[in-house]
Design a protein around this motif. Structure first.
Motif, PDB file in Angstrom:
ATOM      1  N   HIS A  64      -7.729  -6.382   8.636  1.00 23.49           N
ATOM      2  CA  HIS A  64      -6.584  -5.766   7.963  1.00 23.49           C
ATOM      3  C   HIS A  64      -5.443  -5.612   8.970  1.00 23.49           C
ATOM      4  O   HIS A  64      -5.651  -5.090  10.064  1.00 23.49           O
ATOM      5  CB  HIS A  64      -6.949  -4.394   7.405  1.00 23.49           C
TER       6      HIS A  64
ATOM      7  N   ARG B  73       3.183   0.835   3.270  1.00 22.80           N
ATOM      8  CA  ARG B  73       2.899  -0.221   4.238  1.00 22.80           C
ATOM      9  C   ARG B  73       2.527  -1.503   3.501  1.00 22.80           C
ATOM     10  O   ARG B  73       2.000  -1.461   2.391  1.00 22.80           O
ATOM     11  CB  ARG B  73       1.748   0.185   5.174  1.00 22.80           C
TER      12      ARG B  73
ATOM     13  N   GLU C 173      -0.011  -4.408   3.609  1.00 20.42           N
ATOM     14  CA  GLU C 173      -1.311  -4.687   4.202  1.00 20.42           C
ATOM     15  C   GLU C 173      -1.693  -6.135   3.934  1.00 20.42           C
ATOM     16  O   GLU C 173      -1.687  -6.599   2.788  1.00 20.42           O
ATOM     17  CB  GLU C 173      -2.376  -3.757   3.621  1.00 20.42           C
TER      18      GLU C 173
ATOM     19  N   LYS D  52      -1.502  -4.065   9.053  1.00 20.16           N
ATOM     20  CA  LYS D  52      -0.574  -3.260   8.273  1.00 20.16           C
ATOM     21  C   LYS D  52       0.751  -3.105   9.010  1.00 20.16           C
ATOM     22  O   LYS D  52       0.777  -2.725  10.183  1.00 20.16           O
ATOM     23  CB  LYS D  52      -1.169  -1.881   7.989  1.00 20.16           C
TER      24      LYS D  52
ATOM     25  N   GLU E 159       0.852  -1.191   0.000  1.00 22.26           N
ATOM     26  CA  GLU E 159       0.000   0.000   0.000  1.00 22.26           C
ATOM     27  C   GLU E 159       0.886   1.238   0.000  1.00 22.26           C
ATOM     28  O   GLU E 159       1.679   1.444   0.919  1.00 22.26           O
ATOM     29  CB  GLU E 159      -0.897  -0.023   1.235  1.00 22.26           C
TER      30      GLU E 159
END
Length: 499
Positions: A70, A80, A82, A72, A7
């Motif tokens: 989720h 990041r 995820e 992260k 991400e």
């Protein structure tokens, strides 16, 4: 089944005036209005917020196209990894494993609830492919643990499409800045929610710089503890070089306890060192064979086809236990074990209440220099012993011992570098070069041992052992080259160290 994605996003402050017009951004052909979606996310952490302290996010979210769990992990600023898992009432087992080194025996509790009205636009290129997603989020935050505060704000978030060029985000940001939008001061919604809903606490003030010898040694130990804990999830996911990184951190910490026994009481650190040795050994079971297999395969590829006799590559594969990617069940079992978690607890306890020895409170210059010189002296004795020996087993052993002491001296100098400056930095550089040279020799010793074993097995199976002999001869030559280069390398180091 959990899925992982990288991400890459940026967050901006918004004055609730809506999303700026982005049709003029270079590369953008179409801005597609996806409407408003309602998101409801509960974020989990320990009571002392261990995950937040490491910039890790764990949430269960409903609404939107990716409802579910989720997790992260930070990679870099604005980047990041995820991991997503389907929506369920309880924390997925895989997530529990990835968080175990941080959470340990603590309970994961709901800490914050965030409800967002997300107004989404997709930025498309001339072919209709997604470049990025931009959204305006009207956020309502509610503290669930450690207070009853609440907060609300509006922010703009730009997330790069999978596989997109991060440079595109610079173009979007240029347009946003022209529209009066500025980067957010918070790295994430959770970070902002925790900050704005937390009860008022006294400001602890800035962290003090290391002053005493113990300050410097403990700072280095703390860095290795952090490296072990932070690498744990990567090891579980079989990320490249993760096992090696964790193993090096365990060795650095154990070596530091030995080198600085005049700073930290060995009666306390030796038992921890024994457990670090155990962990390094467990990490090395698969790693050493993997490295040696790669060396032998590379060497085999360099052998002319006319000198390859028998199913060498196949036998190497069977010896290495080649299997699809993924951390071994044995290694994950080690990381889930009570022994490993107890080791992490013991290191935390040592850092919280250090077992300081007499020299701990002294100025670092003299104390750290004396420890580093003592380690370097051991390297000197072993190198001189190796150079006096004839080629053979005794010299191989002496070189291997010198390599181990070289690493120890390197790590001691690394710990001392912030206090001692350039001399320690130069010693680190010299010891790293020597370590690499001696490591090449030890790798050759281990490769020859393995080739002898494999050739014996091949011969017993009625296969030709000729190519094993060819590889053995080449490894023998590589060791001879190291031994020939060692006197000059050592002379250069002695000159650099002023010996």
């Amino acid at each position: 089944m959990a899925e992982t994605k990288r991400e890459i996003e940026r967050k901006y402050e918004s004055d609730e005036s809506g999303l700026p017009d982005l049709t003029g951004v270079a590369g953008v052909e179409t801005v597609l209005d996806k409407g408003v979606m309602e998101l409801d996310a509960t974020y989990y952490d320990t009571a002392d917020e261990r995950l937040a302290a490491s910039s890790i996010t764990l949430r269960r979210r409903t609404g939107g196209s990716d409802a579910g769990w989720h997790l992260k992990f930070p990679v870099a600023q604005g980047v990041r990894d995820e991991i997503q898992a389907p929506l369920s009432d309880t924390l997925p087992d895989e997530f529990a494993g990835l968080l175990r080194s941080r959470v340990r025996n603590a309970e994961l509790l709901p800490v914050v609830r965030l409800r967002s009205a997300r107004d989404v636009r997709e930025l498309l290129d001339t072919e209709g492919s997604l470049l990025a997603e931009i959204s305006e989020d009207a956020v309502q935050a509610e503290r669930l643990l450690g207070g009853d505060g609440s907060a609300q704000w509006t922010e703009i978030e730009v997330e790069l499409a999978d596989g997109g060029d991060p440079a595109f985000l610079d173009k979007v940001e240029k347009r946003l800045r022209k529209a009066g939008v500025r980067p957010s001061k918070s790295a994430s919604k959770l970070a902002r929610a925790l900050a704005e809903t937390a009860p008022k606490r006294p400001d602890p003030g800035p962290l003090e710089d290391p002053v005493t010898a113990a300050d410097h040694v403990l700072a280095y130990v703390r860095a290795q503890r952090d490296a072990i804990v932070e690498t744990d999830p990567a090891v579980r996911q079989d990320a490249e070089d993760s096992v090696h990184s964790m193993r090096v951190a365990t060795r650095r910490m154990r070596s530091t306890f030995k080198s600085y026994g005049k700073v930290l009481d060995r009666a306390v650190t030796d038992p921890i060192g024994d457990e670090l040795k155990w962990l390094a050994g467990e990490l090395g079971v698969d790693r050493d064979r993997e490295v040696l297999n790669e060396r032998l395969r590379t060497a085999l590829d360099e052998v002319p086809h006319t000198l390859v006799s028998g199913p060498i590559a196949e036998r190497l594969s069977r010896w290495a236990g080649d299997k699809p990617g993924g951390a071994s069940a044995r290694l994950i079992g080690v990381l889930d074990s009570h022994r490993y978690l107890a080791l992490l607890d013991a290191v935390d306890a040592l850092l919280a209440d250090p077992p300081l020895s007499k020299a701990a409170g002294k100025q670092p210059g003299k104390v750290l220099t004396k420890a580093v010189r003592k380690d370097f002296g051991k390297v000197t004795a072993l190198i001189e012993q190796a150079l006096d020996l004839e080629p053979g087993t005794d010299r191989d052993i002496a070189i291997h011992e010198a390599r181990k002491k070289t690493k120890r001296t390197r790590y001691a100098a690394e710990a001392a570098h912030p206090a001692l400056g350039k001399p320690a930095k130069e010693l680190v550089k010299s010891m790293k070069a020597l370590q690499n040279l001696l490591g090449e020799h030890q790798d050759s010793v281990m490769a020859r041992q393995t080739l002898r074993e494999l050739s014996a097995v091949a011969h017993a199976a009625g296969e030709s052992a000729f190519t094993y002999g060819v590889l053995y001869g080449r490894e023998e030559r590589r060791a001879e080259l190291v031994e020939a280069a060692l006197p000059k390398e050592w002379e250069t180091i002695e000159q650099a160290m002023g010996v």
